[in-house]
Design a protein around this motif. Structure first.
Motif, PDB file in Angstrom:
ATOM      1  N   HIS B  93      -1.271 -12.612  -9.308  1.00  0.00           N
ATOM      2  CA  HIS B  93      -2.355 -13.326  -8.615  1.00  0.00           C
ATOM      3  C   HIS B  93      -2.155 -13.247  -7.103  1.00  0.00           C
ATOM      4  CE1 HIS B  93      -5.259 -16.290  -7.411  1.00  0.00           C
ATOM      5  NE2 HIS B  93      -4.314 -17.000  -6.824  1.00  0.00           N
ATOM      6  N   LEU B  94      -0.922 -13.502  -6.660  1.00  0.00           N
ATOM      7  CA  LEU B  94      -0.657 -13.490  -5.218  1.00  0.00           C
ATOM      8  C   LEU B  94      -0.906 -12.097  -4.637  1.00  0.00           C
ATOM      9  CD1 LEU B  94       2.563 -15.711  -5.129  1.00  0.00           C
ATOM     10  CD2 LEU B  94       0.214 -16.392  -4.667  1.00  0.00           C
ATOM     11  N   MET B  95      -0.629 -11.040  -5.417  1.00  0.00           N
ATOM     12  CA  MET B  95      -0.910  -9.675  -4.958  1.00  0.00           C
ATOM     13  C   MET B  95      -2.404  -9.474  -4.749  1.00  0.00           C
ATOM     14  SD  MET B  95       1.812  -8.064  -4.456  1.00  0.00           S
ATOM     15  CE  MET B  95       1.874  -6.281  -4.527  1.00  0.00           C
ATOM     16  N   ARG B  96      -3.191  -9.966  -5.731  1.00  0.00           N
ATOM     17  CA  ARG B  96      -4.644  -9.804  -5.619  1.00  0.00           C
ATOM     18  C   ARG B  96      -5.173 -10.602  -4.430  1.00  0.00           C
ATOM     19  NH1 ARG B  96      -7.728  -8.224  -9.675  1.00  0.00           N
ATOM     20  NH2 ARG B  96      -9.055  -7.734  -7.918  1.00  0.00           N
ATOM     21  N   GLU B  97      -4.523 -11.733  -4.122  1.00  0.00           N
ATOM     22  CA  GLU B  97      -4.953 -12.587  -3.000  1.00  0.00           C
ATOM     23  C   GLU B  97      -4.776 -11.887  -1.650  1.00  0.00           C
ATOM     24  OE1 GLU B  97      -5.952 -16.432  -2.827  1.00  0.00           O
ATOM     25  OE2 GLU B  97      -6.948 -15.076  -4.227  1.00  0.00           O
ATOM     26  N   ILE B  98      -3.839 -10.924  -1.593  1.00  0.00           N
ATOM     27  CA  ILE B  98      -3.592 -10.219  -0.337  1.00  0.00           C
ATOM     28  C   ILE B  98      -4.864  -9.510   0.111  1.00  0.00           C
ATOM     29  CG2 ILE B  98      -2.266  -8.400   0.805  1.00  0.00           C
ATOM     30  CD1 ILE B  98       0.000  -9.012  -1.182  1.00  0.00           C
ATOM     31  N   GLY B  99      -5.585  -8.947  -0.890  1.00  0.00           N
ATOM     32  CA  GLY B  99      -6.852  -8.271  -0.583  1.00  0.00           C
ATOM     33  C   GLY B  99      -6.643  -7.102   0.371  1.00  0.00           C
ATOM     34  N   SER B 100      -7.479  -7.022   1.396  1.00  0.00           N
ATOM     35  CA  SER B 100      -7.418  -5.879   2.299  1.00  0.00           C
ATOM     36  C   SER B 100      -6.402  -6.073   3.421  1.00  0.00           C
ATOM     37  CB  SER B 100      -8.815  -5.606   2.884  1.00  0.00           C
ATOM     38  OG  SER B 100      -9.275  -6.796   3.493  1.00  0.00           O
ATOM     39  N   ARG B 101      -5.604  -7.152   3.337  1.00  0.00           N
ATOM     40  CA  ARG B 101      -4.604  -7.383   4.388  1.00  0.00           C
ATOM     41  C   ARG B 101      -3.321  -6.589   4.160  1.00  0.00           C
ATOM     42  NH1 ARG B 101      -4.408 -13.714   4.015  1.00  0.00           N
ATOM     43  NH2 ARG B 101      -5.053 -13.167   1.912  1.00  0.00           N
ATOM     44  N   GLY B 102      -3.276  -5.784   3.066  1.00  0.00           N
ATOM     45  CA  GLY B 102      -2.091  -4.983   2.780  1.00  0.00           C
ATOM     46  C   GLY B 102      -1.906  -3.887   3.807  1.00  0.00           C
ATOM     47  N   VAL B 103      -0.759  -3.203   3.716  1.00  0.00           N
ATOM     48  CA  VAL B 103      -0.430  -2.148   4.673  1.00  0.00           C
ATOM     49  C   VAL B 103      -1.497  -1.057   4.644  1.00  0.00           C
ATOM     50  CG1 VAL B 103       1.278  -0.402   5.304  1.00  0.00           C
ATOM     51  CG2 VAL B 103       2.022  -2.641   4.456  1.00  0.00           C
ATOM     52  N   TYR B 104      -1.979  -0.735   3.416  1.00  0.00           N
ATOM     53  CA  TYR B 104      -2.966   0.339   3.295  1.00  0.00           C
ATOM     54  C   TYR B 104      -4.391  -0.181   3.413  1.00  0.00           C
ATOM     55  CZ  TYR B 104       1.008   3.008   1.637  1.00  0.00           C
ATOM     56  OH  TYR B 104       2.207   3.606   1.546  1.00  0.00           O
ATOM     57  N   GLY B 105      -4.544  -1.481   3.438  1.00  0.00           N
ATOM     58  CA  GLY B 105      -5.861  -2.067   3.637  1.00  0.00           C
ATOM     59  C   GLY B 105      -6.849  -1.849   2.510  1.00  0.00           C
ATOM     60  N   ASP B 106      -6.357  -1.507   1.325  1.00  0.00           N
ATOM     61  CA  ASP B 106      -7.268  -1.321   0.200  1.00  0.00           C
ATOM     62  C   ASP B 106      -7.720  -2.681  -0.303  1.00  0.00           C
ATOM     63  OD1 ASP B 106      -7.600   1.156  -2.208  1.00  0.00           O
ATOM     64  OD2 ASP B 106      -8.237  -0.931  -2.574  1.00  0.00           O
ATOM     65  N   PRO B 107      -9.038  -2.903  -0.401  1.00  0.00           N
ATOM     66  CA  PRO B 107      -9.516  -4.239  -0.784  1.00  0.00           C
ATOM     67  C   PRO B 107      -9.219  -4.573  -2.250  1.00  0.00           C
ATOM     68  CG  PRO B 107     -11.355  -2.697  -0.597  1.00  0.00           C
ATOM     69  CD  PRO B 107     -10.133  -1.978  -0.117  1.00  0.00           C
ATOM     70  N   LEU B 108      -9.045  -3.532  -3.080  1.00  0.00           N
ATOM     71  CA  LEU B 108      -8.895  -3.778  -4.512  1.00  0.00           C
ATOM     72  C   LEU B 108      -7.465  -3.587  -4.977  1.00  0.00           C
ATOM     73  CD1 LEU B 108     -10.547  -4.436  -7.082  1.00  0.00           C
ATOM     74  CD2 LEU B 108     -10.691  -1.963  -7.468  1.00  0.00           C
ATOM     75  N   LEU B 109      -6.852  -2.462  -4.564  1.00  0.00           N
ATOM     76  CA  LEU B 109      -5.546  -2.107  -5.122  1.00  0.00           C
ATOM     77  C   LEU B 109      -4.392  -2.662  -4.302  1.00  0.00           C
ATOM     78  CD1 LEU B 109      -6.102   1.631  -6.112  1.00  0.00           C
ATOM     79  CD2 LEU B 109      -6.376  -0.423  -7.497  1.00  0.00           C
ATOM     80  N   PRO B 110      -3.381  -3.232  -4.938  1.00  0.00           N
ATOM     81  CA  PRO B 110      -2.171  -3.607  -4.230  1.00  0.00           C
ATOM     82  C   PRO B 110      -1.494  -2.369  -3.639  1.00  0.00           C
ATOM     83  CG  PRO B 110      -2.228  -4.636  -6.389  1.00  0.00           C
ATOM     84  CD  PRO B 110      -3.351  -3.668  -6.346  1.00  0.00           C
ATOM     85  N   ASP B 111      -0.707  -2.592  -2.587  1.00  0.00           N
ATOM     86  CA  ASP B 111      -0.091  -1.482  -1.850  1.00  0.00           C
ATOM     87  C   ASP B 111       0.611  -0.477  -2.752  1.00  0.00           C
ATOM     88  OD1 ASP B 111      -0.984  -2.079   0.596  1.00  0.00           O
ATOM     89  OD2 ASP B 111       0.820  -3.165   1.264  1.00  0.00           O
ATOM     90  N   PHE B 112       1.406  -0.986  -3.701  1.00  0.00           N
ATOM     91  CA  PHE B 112       2.221  -0.040  -4.475  1.00  0.00           C
ATOM     92  C   PHE B 112       1.352   0.894  -5.318  1.00  0.00           C
ATOM     93  CE2 PHE B 112       1.794  -3.407  -7.656  1.00  0.00           C
ATOM     94  CZ  PHE B 112       1.710  -2.704  -8.836  1.00  0.00           C
ATOM     95  N   MET B 113       0.163   0.437  -5.689  1.00  0.00           N
ATOM     96  CA  MET B 113      -0.729   1.299  -6.473  1.00  0.00           C
ATOM     97  C   MET B 113      -1.332   2.387  -5.594  1.00  0.00           C
ATOM     98  SD  MET B 113      -2.712  -1.236  -9.033  1.00  0.00           S
ATOM     99  CE  MET B 113      -1.847  -2.516  -9.926  1.00  0.00           C
ATOM    100  N   VAL B 114      -1.660   2.000  -4.352  1.00  0.00           N
ATOM    101  CA  VAL B 114      -2.177   2.991  -3.402  1.00  0.00           C
ATOM    102  C   VAL B 114      -1.104   4.044  -3.151  1.00  0.00           C
ATOM    103  CG1 VAL B 114      -3.112   3.343  -1.089  1.00  0.00           C
ATOM    104  CG2 VAL B 114      -3.571   1.195  -2.315  1.00  0.00           C
ATOM    105  N   PHE B 115       0.117   3.553  -2.987  1.00  0.00           N
ATOM    106  CA  PHE B 115       1.250   4.432  -2.735  1.00  0.00           C
ATOM    107  C   PHE B 115       1.436   5.430  -3.883  1.00  0.00           C
ATOM    108  CE2 PHE B 115       5.834   5.354  -2.784  1.00  0.00           C
ATOM    109  CZ  PHE B 115       5.985   5.840  -1.508  1.00  0.00           C
ATOM    110  N   LEU B 116       1.190   4.952  -5.134  1.00  0.00           N
ATOM    111  CA  LEU B 116       1.353   5.810  -6.307  1.00  0.00           C
ATOM    112  C   LEU B 116       0.102   6.641  -6.571  1.00  0.00           C
ATOM    113  CD1 LEU B 116       3.121   3.322  -8.757  1.00  0.00           C
ATOM    114  CD2 LEU B 116       4.145   5.307  -7.670  1.00  0.00           C
TER     115      LEU B 116
END
Lengths: 248, 386
Positions: B93-116
């Protein structure tokens, strides 16, 4: 349709452990209210027979019927107990860290399912039955003490009280006279005769003096089946019984 | 002869004292952190608030283990798994709450998924955008796993050390699975970099204090629930199972049903503890599943005093407090100290710290056991010497 009017009906029951036939074609009937003694040398299959009746051991073949309608071979210990089979161990087994009163409360006939037990409160009539049982087993003064603090004899009595509180229709008693003095043995025989009548009792015993005192029908077990049946005088006159007990 | 009515009164007095202390902590910790100025002697630093919050999570976890081990004799060496699953549910839940504030700025995917290079959210991540759903999962996932595991184990009458071993295997298998990137839980890095929960910034002092209070409330609630269960007639059946399982069966109780009930309940409590742990520690990773973690929980309970509930909490606080201090002072010897603590407690203090506090024979008996043990060891040494 009922096949028999016997309370307990064992027909051609066989069970083997690693190829050894502990019970071999055993047949036995117990009438309602009957007191029956089962004797036999070590390894005759007495304990295995009790394990089968109480649902602990599943036989390989044969029939075990309760009141002619319930197949005990398909049930486990708890099911058999709920139907009305009570079992007294040779070594007194009570709940040591519970009070005497709680031991009886847990044994008292009641709904045994988890959720109803979670919300159960001790009703007035239940408390009355516990009080009556405490009086019967002469442990009124010890009701709030832990069962661990009781003497050996008191634990035996408490376990008997628990079994009676369970209100079984058949009581299996394993060597009640073991480790008892002559007086206690006679007293226990009298107690068992009193208990029978309202309910059936099967007593497994080694002690011939005790069996003579019971003065009931005797089944002699040998190598997993019934060798002889009848009064003690009758079976002890049987040459095969003499051979098994004294012979060779 | 033990006078049980006296014991019963002592237990309620102990419960009251415990709950009062918990309420005091829930008031004092936030006040000393938020209201007392930073320069003051009485000021509690923010890291300590999170640290104490973590201790309370561990205390709730210890409580869940004491419920099954202390009262029903089920020694689970895999309870860390239920804790971690609860932690992951909240972490998702907390990962989804990050939203687009992640390093990669993806609104849907958590950073590690973008990375993969993942293109879409795996199916099991759906729903975790909702906080109530995540809380529900923190309860249900450990509960369902415990139910399925217990269904097979208790029905097959697996008991004692064999049960302990398969619970270890369970948590070990989960650890290996969660280490894999393909599982979709962030691999060995786990889930971290959380920003906020329910709109409250996780870095702010007020949120940390709030989480502490919520954790204290959860611990109090968990304690009252456990107290209610063990005080009920079903609780007496649990103790009966612990003391004489076959007698309980021959009285007509389905032992496997009682075990399954208490095991599942305990796993859900552990899951709640895990869900509260993740936001306060800021990370959840597969090391939480490590078998050693689960063994450590059992040590807490043993140290505090098994089968007392309050003892489990005390044990968790003492051992973790000591761990914080020791790992700060001499990090190399902490594991030795922990091992020695367990040996000393099992040999000389079978009732744990609460047994000592109870006084009656606690210390004296411990000393007697210690002497007997040394004597025996001495005789053995002489024996081998001659």
């Amino acid at each position: 349709m009922k096949e028999t009017r016997a309370l307990l009906y064992l027909d051609d029951v066989t069970v083997s452990f690693d190829g050894f036939k502990a019970i071999n074609g055993l047949s036995l009937f117990v009438e309602p209210g009957e007191l029956r003694a089962v004797i036999g040398p070590n390894g005759a299959g007495k304990t295995t027979m009790m394990d089968i009746i109480t649902g602990k051991t599943r036989p390989d073949s044969g029939k075990v019927l309760w009141k002619g309608e319930h197949d005990l071979t398909k049930l486990d210990e708890a099911d058999a107990a709920r139907l009305g089979v009570g079992r007294k161990f040779q070594k007194p087994t009570v709940f040591e860290t519970h009070t005497v009163e709680d031991n009886l409360l847990l044994a008292l006939k009641a709904d045994r399912r988890v959720i109803p037990t979670l919300f159960a409160r001790t009703r007035k009539d239940e408390q009355a039955r516990i009080d009556a049982m405490l009086a019967l087993i002469r442990l009124e003064a010890r009701r709030a003490d832990l069962a661990a603090d009781l003497s050996h004899g008191q634990k035996q009595w408490l376990e008997i009280g628990m079994l009676l509180a369970q209100e079984p229709e058949l009581l299996l008693v394993d060597e009640p006279a073991a480790g008892m003095t002559d007086d206690e043995t006679m007293e226990t025989a009298k107690l068992l005769r009193d208990i029978a009548g309202e309910r059936s009792v099967i007593v497994v015993e080694h002690d011939m003096a005790f069996v003579r005192e019971l003065d009931v029908k005797v089944s002699v077990l040998h190598e997993g089946s019934v060798l002889a049946e009848g009064s003690l005088d009758h079976v002890s006159a049987d040459p095969r019984v003499i051979e098994v007990y004294l012979g060779r | 002869m033990a006078d049980t009515s006296l014991i019963r009164r002592a237990v309620t007095a102990r419960s009251q004292l415990f709950l009062i202390l918990l309420v005091l902590a829930a008031i004092l910790v936030p006040v000393l952190n938020l209201a007392v100025p930073a320069g003051s002697f009485f000021h509690l630093p923010s890291y300590a608030v999170s640290l104490f919050g973590k201790y309370l999570c561990y205390a709730l976890l210890a409580l869940s283990v004491d419920l099954i081990w202390g009262y029903c004799g089920i020694l689970s060496l895999g309870h860390g798994a239920f804790f971690a699953l609860g932690g992951y549910a909240m972490g998702m839940h907390l990962m989804r709450e990050i939203g687009s504030r992640g390093v990669y700025g993806d609104p849907l995917l958590p950073d590690f998924m973008v990375f993969l290079n993942w293109q879409e959210l795996p199916w099991f991540w759906h729903g975790f955008g909702s906080f109530p759903f995540a809380v529900l999962m923190a309860l249900l996932v450990p509960g369902v796993l415990a139910f399925i595991f217990g269904w097979f184990a208790f029905r097959s009458r697996v008991t004692g050390v064999y049960l302990s071993i398969i619970t270890q295997a369970m948590t070990y298998a989960l650890m290996l699975a969660f280490f894999r990137n393909e599982m979709g839980f962030g691999g060995n890095n786990g889930l971290t970099d959380f920003k906020d929960v329910l709109g409250f910034n996780l870095q702010s002092d007020a949120t940390r204090a709030g989480l502490f209070v919520v954790t204290a409330a959860a611990l109090a609630g968990g304690y009252l629930l456990c107290r209610w269960v063990v005080g009920s007639k079903a609780g007496k059946v649990l103790v009966a199972v612990r003391d004489a399982e076959s007698r309980t069966r021959f009285l007509g109780y389905k032992v496997e049903h009682y075990k399954l009930f208490v095991f599942t309940l305990s796993a859900m409590l552990a899951g709640i503890a895990g869900a509260l742990y993740t936001p306060q520690v800021g990370i959840i990773n597969p090391s939480e599943f490590s078998p050693a973690n689960s063994i450590e929980i059992v040590v807490w309970v043993a140290v505090g005093g098994r089968g007392t509930l309050v003892g489990a909490v005390i044990g968790a606080l003492i051992v973790n407090g000591a761990k914080t201090l020791f790992t700060g002072w001499f990090p190399e010897i902490w594991l030795f100290a922990l091992g020695a603590l367990f040996v000393v407690v099992t040999l000389f203090m079978p009732q744990g710290v609460l047994g000592l506090a109870r006084g009656q024979g606690g210390l004296a008996e411990g000393a007697k056991r210690a002497l007997a043990f040394l004597e025996q060891a001495g005789i053995k040494r002489k024996g081998t010497g001659s």
